[in-house]
Design a protein around this motif. Structure first.
Motif, PDB file in Angstrom:
ATOM      1  N   GLU A 126      -4.388  16.141  -5.632  1.00 16.87           N
ATOM      2  CA  GLU A 126      -5.803  15.805  -5.852  1.00 16.87           C
ATOM      3  C   GLU A 126      -6.280  14.784  -4.828  1.00 16.87           C
ATOM      4  OE1 GLU A 126      -6.239  16.312 -10.706  1.00 16.87           O
ATOM      5  OE2 GLU A 126      -5.608  14.389  -9.875  1.00 16.87           O
ATOM      6  N   LEU A 127      -5.471  13.766  -4.594  1.00 17.25           N
ATOM      7  CA  LEU A 127      -5.828  12.732  -3.625  1.00 17.25           C
ATOM      8  C   LEU A 127      -5.978  13.330  -2.233  1.00 17.25           C
ATOM      9  CD1 LEU A 127      -6.298   9.711  -3.101  1.00 17.25           C
ATOM     10  CD2 LEU A 127      -3.828   9.474  -2.806  1.00 17.25           C
ATOM     11  N   ASN A 128      -5.021  14.159  -1.833  1.00 14.32           N
ATOM     12  CA  ASN A 128      -5.104  14.806  -0.519  1.00 14.32           C
ATOM     13  C   ASN A 128      -6.334  15.693  -0.410  1.00 14.32           C
ATOM     14  OD1 ASN A 128      -2.771  13.594   0.441  1.00 14.32           O
ATOM     15  ND2 ASN A 128      -1.465  15.280  -0.220  1.00 14.32           N
ATOM     16  N   ASN A 129      -6.628  16.463  -1.452  1.00 17.79           N
ATOM     17  CA  ASN A 129      -7.794  17.346  -1.426  1.00 17.79           C
ATOM     18  C   ASN A 129      -9.102  16.570  -1.334  1.00 17.79           C
ATOM     19  OD1 ASN A 129      -6.309  19.717  -1.491  1.00 17.79           O
ATOM     20  ND2 ASN A 129      -6.358  19.862  -3.721  1.00 17.79           N
ATOM     21  N   VAL A 140     -14.338   6.947  -0.790  1.00 18.63           N
ATOM     22  CA  VAL A 140     -13.114   6.683  -0.040  1.00 18.63           C
ATOM     23  C   VAL A 140     -12.640   5.244  -0.238  1.00 18.63           C
ATOM     24  CG1 VAL A 140     -12.064   6.664   2.263  1.00 18.63           C
ATOM     25  CG2 VAL A 140     -13.603   8.519   1.608  1.00 18.63           C
ATOM     26  N   LEU A 141     -13.552   4.303  -0.306  1.00 16.23           N
ATOM     27  CA  LEU A 141     -13.157   2.920  -0.564  1.00 16.23           C
ATOM     28  C   LEU A 141     -12.511   2.797  -1.952  1.00 16.23           C
ATOM     29  CD1 LEU A 141     -13.010   0.015   0.412  1.00 16.23           C
ATOM     30  CD2 LEU A 141     -15.325  -0.326  -0.446  1.00 16.23           C
ATOM     31  N   ASN A 142     -13.046   3.520  -2.929  1.00 17.54           N
ATOM     32  CA  ASN A 142     -12.432   3.521  -4.259  1.00 17.54           C
ATOM     33  C   ASN A 142     -11.049   4.167  -4.240  1.00 17.54           C
ATOM     34  OD1 ASN A 142     -14.394   2.140  -5.733  1.00 17.54           O
ATOM     35  ND2 ASN A 142     -15.631   3.983  -5.978  1.00 17.54           N
ATOM     36  N   ALA A 166     -13.173  14.681   5.051  1.00 23.29           N
ATOM     37  CA  ALA A 166     -12.683  14.412   6.410  1.00 23.29           C
ATOM     38  C   ALA A 166     -12.359  12.932   6.563  1.00 23.29           C
ATOM     39  CB  ALA A 166     -13.695  14.866   7.454  1.00 23.29           C
ATOM     40  N   ALA A 167     -11.736  12.377   5.537  1.00 24.36           N
ATOM     41  CA  ALA A 167     -11.392  10.956   5.509  1.00 24.36           C
ATOM     42  C   ALA A 167      -9.873  10.801   5.510  1.00 24.36           C
ATOM     43  CB  ALA A 167     -11.983  10.304   4.263  1.00 24.36           C
ATOM     44  N   SER A 168      -9.426   9.584   5.742  1.00 20.69           N
ATOM     45  CA  SER A 168      -7.992   9.331   5.689  1.00 20.69           C
ATOM     46  C   SER A 168      -7.722   7.988   5.025  1.00 20.69           C
ATOM     47  CB  SER A 168      -7.373   9.352   7.086  1.00 20.69           C
ATOM     48  OG  SER A 168      -7.798   8.236   7.823  1.00 20.69           O
ATOM     49  N   VAL A 169      -6.592   7.930   4.353  1.00 24.08           N
ATOM     50  CA  VAL A 169      -6.046   6.693   3.804  1.00 24.08           C
ATOM     51  C   VAL A 169      -4.578   6.695   4.178  1.00 24.08           C
ATOM     52  CG1 VAL A 169      -5.438   5.448   1.695  1.00 24.08           C
ATOM     53  CG2 VAL A 169      -7.684   6.548   1.873  1.00 24.08           C
ATOM     54  N   GLU A 170      -4.127   5.639   4.837  1.00 24.09           N
ATOM     55  CA  GLU A 170      -2.743   5.571   5.308  1.00 24.09           C
ATOM     56  C   GLU A 170      -2.128   4.227   4.954  1.00 24.09           C
ATOM     57  OE1 GLU A 170      -1.344   8.242   6.474  1.00 24.09           O
ATOM     58  OE2 GLU A 170      -3.220   9.335   6.648  1.00 24.09           O
ATOM     59  N   ILE A 171      -0.819   4.223   4.747  1.00 26.82           N
ATOM     60  CA  ILE A 171      -0.074   2.988   4.481  1.00 26.82           C
ATOM     61  C   ILE A 171       1.243   3.059   5.235  1.00 26.82           C
ATOM     62  CG2 ILE A 171       1.113   1.584   2.746  1.00 26.82           C
ATOM     63  CD1 ILE A 171      -0.933   2.354   0.749  1.00 26.82           C
ATOM     64  N   GLY A 172       1.611   1.950   5.833  1.00 31.01           N
ATOM     65  CA  GLY A 172       2.905   1.852   6.490  1.00 31.01           C
ATOM     66  C   GLY A 172       3.433   0.436   6.378  1.00 31.01           C
ATOM     67  N   ILE A 173       4.730   0.306   6.236  1.00 29.10           N
ATOM     68  CA  ILE A 173       5.356  -1.008   6.177  1.00 29.10           C
ATOM     69  C   ILE A 173       6.359  -1.085   7.319  1.00 29.10           C
ATOM     70  CG2 ILE A 173       6.738  -2.612   4.810  1.00 29.10           C
ATOM     71  CD1 ILE A 173       5.645  -1.294   2.283  1.00 29.10           C
ATOM     72  N   ASP A 174       6.200  -2.108   8.153  1.00 28.59           N
ATOM     73  CA  ASP A 174       7.139  -2.298   9.252  1.00 28.59           C
ATOM     74  C   ASP A 174       7.960  -3.563   9.011  1.00 28.59           C
ATOM     75  OD1 ASP A 174       5.479  -4.421   9.968  1.00 28.59           O
ATOM     76  OD2 ASP A 174       4.540  -3.336  11.610  1.00 28.59           O
ATOM     77  N   SER A 224       7.468  -6.859   9.630  1.00 25.63           N
ATOM     78  CA  SER A 224       6.885  -8.122   9.178  1.00 25.63           C
ATOM     79  C   SER A 224       5.591  -8.001   8.389  1.00 25.63           C
ATOM     80  CB  SER A 224       6.645  -9.032  10.380  1.00 25.63           C
ATOM     81  OG  SER A 224       5.771  -8.410  11.290  1.00 25.63           O
ATOM     82  N   SER A 225       5.103  -6.800   8.158  1.00 21.78           N
ATOM     83  CA  SER A 225       3.866  -6.649   7.394  1.00 21.78           C
ATOM     84  C   SER A 225       3.672  -5.204   6.965  1.00 21.78           C
ATOM     85  CB  SER A 225       2.654  -7.099   8.221  1.00 21.78           C
ATOM     86  OG  SER A 225       2.436  -6.209   9.294  1.00 21.78           O
ATOM     87  N   SER A 226       2.673  -5.028   6.114  1.00 20.46           N
ATOM     88  CA  SER A 226       2.226  -3.690   5.747  1.00 20.46           C
ATOM     89  C   SER A 226       0.800  -3.537   6.237  1.00 20.46           C
ATOM     90  CB  SER A 226       2.257  -3.511   4.225  1.00 20.46           C
ATOM     91  OG  SER A 226       1.568  -2.320   3.873  1.00 20.46           O
ATOM     92  N   SER A 227       0.509  -2.415   6.811  1.00 20.02           N
ATOM     93  CA  SER A 227      -0.838  -2.125   7.260  1.00 20.02           C
ATOM     94  C   SER A 227      -1.335  -0.893   6.525  1.00 20.02           C
ATOM     95  CB  SER A 227      -0.859  -1.889   8.766  1.00 20.02           C
ATOM     96  OG  SER A 227      -2.166  -1.583   9.187  1.00 20.02           O
ATOM     97  N   SER A 228      -2.438  -1.058   5.829  1.00 22.33           N
ATOM     98  CA  SER A 228      -3.067   0.038   5.099  1.00 22.33           C
ATOM     99  C   SER A 228      -4.461   0.222   5.675  1.00 22.33           C
ATOM    100  CB  SER A 228      -3.173  -0.306   3.613  1.00 22.33           C
ATOM    101  OG  SER A 228      -1.940  -0.748   3.123  1.00 22.33           O
ATOM    102  N   SER A 229      -4.868   1.463   5.838  1.00 22.48           N
ATOM    103  CA  SER A 229      -6.167   1.683   6.461  1.00 22.48           C
ATOM    104  C   SER A 229      -6.873   2.879   5.849  1.00 22.48           C
ATOM    105  CB  SER A 229      -6.006   1.901   7.965  1.00 22.48           C
ATOM    106  OG  SER A 229      -5.258   3.076   8.204  1.00 22.48           O
ATOM    107  N   PHE A 230      -8.199   2.905   6.047  1.00 26.02           N
ATOM    108  CA  PHE A 230      -8.978   4.085   5.696  1.00 26.02           C
ATOM    109  C   PHE A 230     -10.023   4.310   6.770  1.00 26.02           C
ATOM    110  CE2 PHE A 230     -11.660   0.805   3.830  1.00 26.02           C
ATOM    111  CZ  PHE A 230     -12.945   1.247   4.101  1.00 26.02           C
ATOM    112  N   ASP A 231     -10.403   5.568   6.954  1.00 27.34           N
ATOM    113  CA  ASP A 231     -11.466   5.982   7.864  1.00 27.34           C
ATOM    114  C   ASP A 231     -12.318   6.989   7.120  1.00 27.34           C
ATOM    115  OD1 ASP A 231     -10.755   4.794  10.522  1.00 27.34           O
ATOM    116  OD2 ASP A 231      -8.921   5.936  10.162  1.00 27.34           O
ATOM    117  N   THR A 232     -13.638   6.836   7.209  1.00 28.56           N
ATOM    118  CA  THR A 232     -14.534   7.762   6.529  1.00 28.56           C
ATOM    119  C   THR A 232     -15.921   7.737   7.155  1.00 28.56           C
ATOM    120  OG1 THR A 232     -15.409   8.426   4.371  1.00 28.56           O
ATOM    121  CG2 THR A 232     -15.289   6.061   4.799  1.00 28.56           C
ATOM    122  N   LEU A 233     -16.697   8.755   6.852  1.00 29.23           N
ATOM    123  CA  LEU A 233     -18.110   8.745   7.212  1.00 29.23           C
ATOM    124  C   LEU A 233     -18.821   7.755   6.302  1.00 29.23           C
ATOM    125  CD1 LEU A 233     -18.669  12.605   7.521  1.00 29.23           C
ATOM    126  CD2 LEU A 233     -18.523  10.947   9.397  1.00 29.23           C
TER     127      LEU A 233
END
Length: 169
Positions: free
Chosen positions: A43-46, A78-80, A52-60, A62-71
């Motif tokens: 459901e989240l992916n759909n 998308v923010l929700n 045409a938005a994205s939500v990504e998370i990665g942990i390296d 020394s930190s975690s970077s989470s991001s979103f891109d949307t119209l």
């Protein structure tokens, strides 16, 4: 017309226990791929694909970077969803197993690039083989990672007082 957001969390694989090296990376991956308490992974992916938005998370290290891109017209939705992924990840057991399997595949191929081998060995020489900055995943540490450990790692570090949020657009 675009809105981008980024959340930086003070965490990293340097903070994971030595017996479960790989826990941070897998936790970050499953936070995103494992869905939320309100939306299954599919459901989240759909929802994101439809917008045409994205939500990504990665942990390296020394930190975690989470991001979103949307119209900009879809920013509320998308923010929700972004907030849901950060606040209420479901840690779907099947997605955890998939992430562990993917990491094992990475382990089996990590000696294919001589530069990667040299970098790992250099880190061990500089930091010492027991340092969090020189540890590498292996099959045994990945096998020891459980859903409960991923949830505990998430709960320990993903808190509002440990996060910096920026939104542009």
């Amino acid at each position: 017309p675009l809105v981008k957001g980024n959340a930086i969390v003070r965490t990293g694989d340097r903070l994971e226990p030595s017996e479960t090296v790989g826990l941070a990376k897998i936790t970050g991956r499953v936070m995103r791929t494992g869905g939320t308490k309100q939306h299954s992974p599919d459901e989240l992916n759909n929802l994101l694909e439809q917008k045409a938005a994205s939500v990504e998370i990665g942990i390296d290290t020394s930190s975690s970077s989470s991001s979103f891109d949307t119209l900009s017209e879809d920013v509320d939705l998308v923010l929700n969803l972004f907030a849901e992924v950060l606040r209420y990840p479901a840690f779907d057991p099947a997605k955890l197993d998939l992430a562990k399997s993917q990491e094992k595949n990475n382990i089996s191929r990590r000696n294919d690039d001589p530069g990667d081998v040299a970098s790992r060995e250099f880190d061990k020489l500089i930091y010492g083989s027991d340092s969090p900055y020189a540890r590498t995943t292996d099959y045994q540490t990945i096998d020891k990672i459980t859903r409960d450990e991923a949830i505990a790692f998430y709960q320990k570090y993903f808190r509002p007082d440990n996060l910096i949020l920026g939104i542009v657009g």
